[in-house]
Design an enzyme around this catalytic site. Sequence first.
Site, mmCIF file in Angstrom:
data_model
loop_
_atom_site.group_PDB
_atom_site.id
_atom_site.type_symbol
_atom_site.label_atom_id
_atom_site.label_comp_id
_atom_site.label_asym_id
_atom_site.label_seq_id
_atom_site.Cartn_x
_atom_site.Cartn_y
_atom_site.Cartn_z
ATOM 1 N N ASP A 108 7.155 5.291 -1.240
ATOM 2 C CA ASP A 108 7.102 3.844 -1.477
ATOM 3 C C ASP A 108 5.779 3.253 -1.040
ATOM 4 O O ASP A 108 5.157 2.490 -1.764
ATOM 5 C CB ASP A 108 8.286 3.145 -0.778
ATOM 6 N N ASP A 111 1.024 3.569 4.703
ATOM 7 C CA ASP A 111 0.611 2.652 5.759
ATOM 8 C C ASP A 111 -0.361 3.404 6.665
ATOM 9 O O ASP A 111 -1.528 3.571 6.305
ATOM 10 C CB ASP A 111 1.873 2.146 6.490
ATOM 11 N N LYS A 140 -1.351 0.011 1.808
ATOM 12 C CA LYS A 140 -1.776 -1.138 2.617
ATOM 13 C C LYS A 140 -3.247 -1.023 2.973
ATOM 14 O O LYS A 140 -3.735 0.071 3.283
ATOM 15 C CB LYS A 140 -0.976 -1.165 3.929
ATOM 16 N N PHE A 161 4.076 -6.826 6.340
ATOM 17 C CA PHE A 161 5.299 -6.044 6.182
ATOM 18 C C PHE A 161 6.061 -6.518 4.950
ATOM 19 O O PHE A 161 6.463 -7.673 4.867
ATOM 20 C CB PHE A 161 6.184 -6.143 7.428
ATOM 21 N N ASP A 168 12.832 -1.593 2.900
ATOM 22 C CA ASP A 168 13.789 -2.309 3.744
ATOM 23 C C ASP A 168 13.154 -2.923 4.971
ATOM 24 O O ASP A 168 12.032 -2.583 5.359
ATOM 25 C CB ASP A 168 14.863 -1.330 4.233
ATOM 26 N N ARG A 174 16.656 -3.853 0.403
ATOM 27 C CA ARG A 174 16.209 -2.805 -0.518
ATOM 28 C C ARG A 174 16.507 -3.158 -1.973
ATOM 29 O O ARG A 174 15.807 -2.722 -2.884
ATOM 30 C CB ARG A 174 16.905 -1.466 -0.203
HETATM 31 P P1 5GP Z 1 3.176 5.555 7.659
HETATM 32 O O1 5GP Z 1 3.563 6.872 8.255
HETATM 33 O O2 5GP Z 1 2.208 5.661 6.503
HETATM 34 O O3 5GP Z 1 2.683 4.581 8.708
HETATM 35 O O4 5GP Z 1 4.507 4.880 7.164
HETATM 36 C C1 5GP Z 1 5.058 5.210 5.976
HETATM 37 C C2 5GP Z 1 6.482 4.746 5.884
HETATM 38 O O5 5GP Z 1 6.724 3.601 6.714
HETATM 39 C C3 5GP Z 1 6.767 4.304 4.492
HETATM 40 O O6 5GP Z 1 7.229 5.369 3.714
HETATM 41 C C4 5GP Z 1 7.813 3.226 4.695
HETATM 42 O O7 5GP Z 1 9.091 3.807 4.759
HETATM 43 C C5 5GP Z 1 7.477 2.624 6.036
HETATM 44 N N1 5GP Z 1 6.646 1.404 5.899
HETATM 45 C C6 5GP Z 1 5.332 1.252 6.147
HETATM 46 N N2 5GP Z 1 4.925 0.006 5.885
HETATM 47 C C7 5GP Z 1 6.024 -0.657 5.472
HETATM 48 C C8 5GP Z 1 6.241 -2.014 5.019
HETATM 49 O O8 5GP Z 1 5.370 -2.886 4.942
HETATM 50 N N3 5GP Z 1 7.519 -2.299 4.643
HETATM 51 C C9 5GP Z 1 8.528 -1.406 4.703
HETATM 52 N N4 5GP Z 1 9.718 -1.822 4.318
HETATM 53 N N5 5GP Z 1 8.358 -0.134 5.101
HETATM 54 C C10 5GP Z 1 7.114 0.235 5.481
HETATM 55 MG MG MG Z 2 9.437 5.667 3.379
#
Ligand code: 5GP
Ligand code: MG
Length: 190
Positions: A108, A111, A140, A161, A168, A174
């Site tokens: 999805d 980040d 992001k 966020f 979610d 969702r």
């Molecule tokens: P990362 O490991 O890249 O920091 O985080 C990835 C996961 O964190 C994504 O697959 C998602 O599930 C969750 N995540 C990161 N940013 C967001 C956001 O802005 N909104 C939501 N709902 N989930 C996020």
């Molecule tokens: Mg995820």
Amino acid sequence: MSRLPPTNPAMLADISKVLYHESTILSRLDELAHTLTEEYRGKDLTCVAILNGSFIFMADLLRRIPLPLQVDCWSVSSYHGTTSSGQVNFRQTQLADVRGRHVLILDDILDSGVTLRAIHDRLAAESGALSLKICVLLRKQIGQARPIDADYVGFDIPNEFVVGYGLDYNEHYRNLPFIGVISEAAIARG
Ligand code: 5GP
Ligand code: MG
């Protein structure tokens, strides 16, 4: 015109800004799907979707790719509330056999990149895939280098966020058909 019912007013009230309406998302998926169809034409492709967040993205994207592909879903979590725990939990022990196949990871949102780095490394080490690429709906702008980047991106978004279209906040929102920024008040409520 959308065939969906009006959004639940209480859920809508928790969104401070809509970033992408459903029609905008689907138009972008048309383009992404076209690119991916050309990229993987004639190749044995397995899409590995990272659940829960990518379930709607996966369904809408894959229906636009007219290739004889296979799908495997991985349940992975790293988030609690609006911050990443930094710890990546794989709920799966058994992975699909993708030896000799091309693998496209679908997630999805990119980040910090910690989650996708861990998923990518596990697949690279254990799977025997011919190639390994990453497609995310959202990326992001975090203003710092990541341990991994995506090969295909739906939308680059500000560092806020977001929820909806599969994403979610503590398992809520969702099923919103659009992608929006959750309000401070909704976050404060938990
Ligand atoms: P990362 O490991 O890249 O920091 O985080 C990835 C996961 O964190 C994504 O697959 C998602 O599930 C969750 N995540 C990161 N940013 C967001 C956001 O802005 N909104 C939501 N709902 N989930 C996020
Ligand atoms: Mg995820």
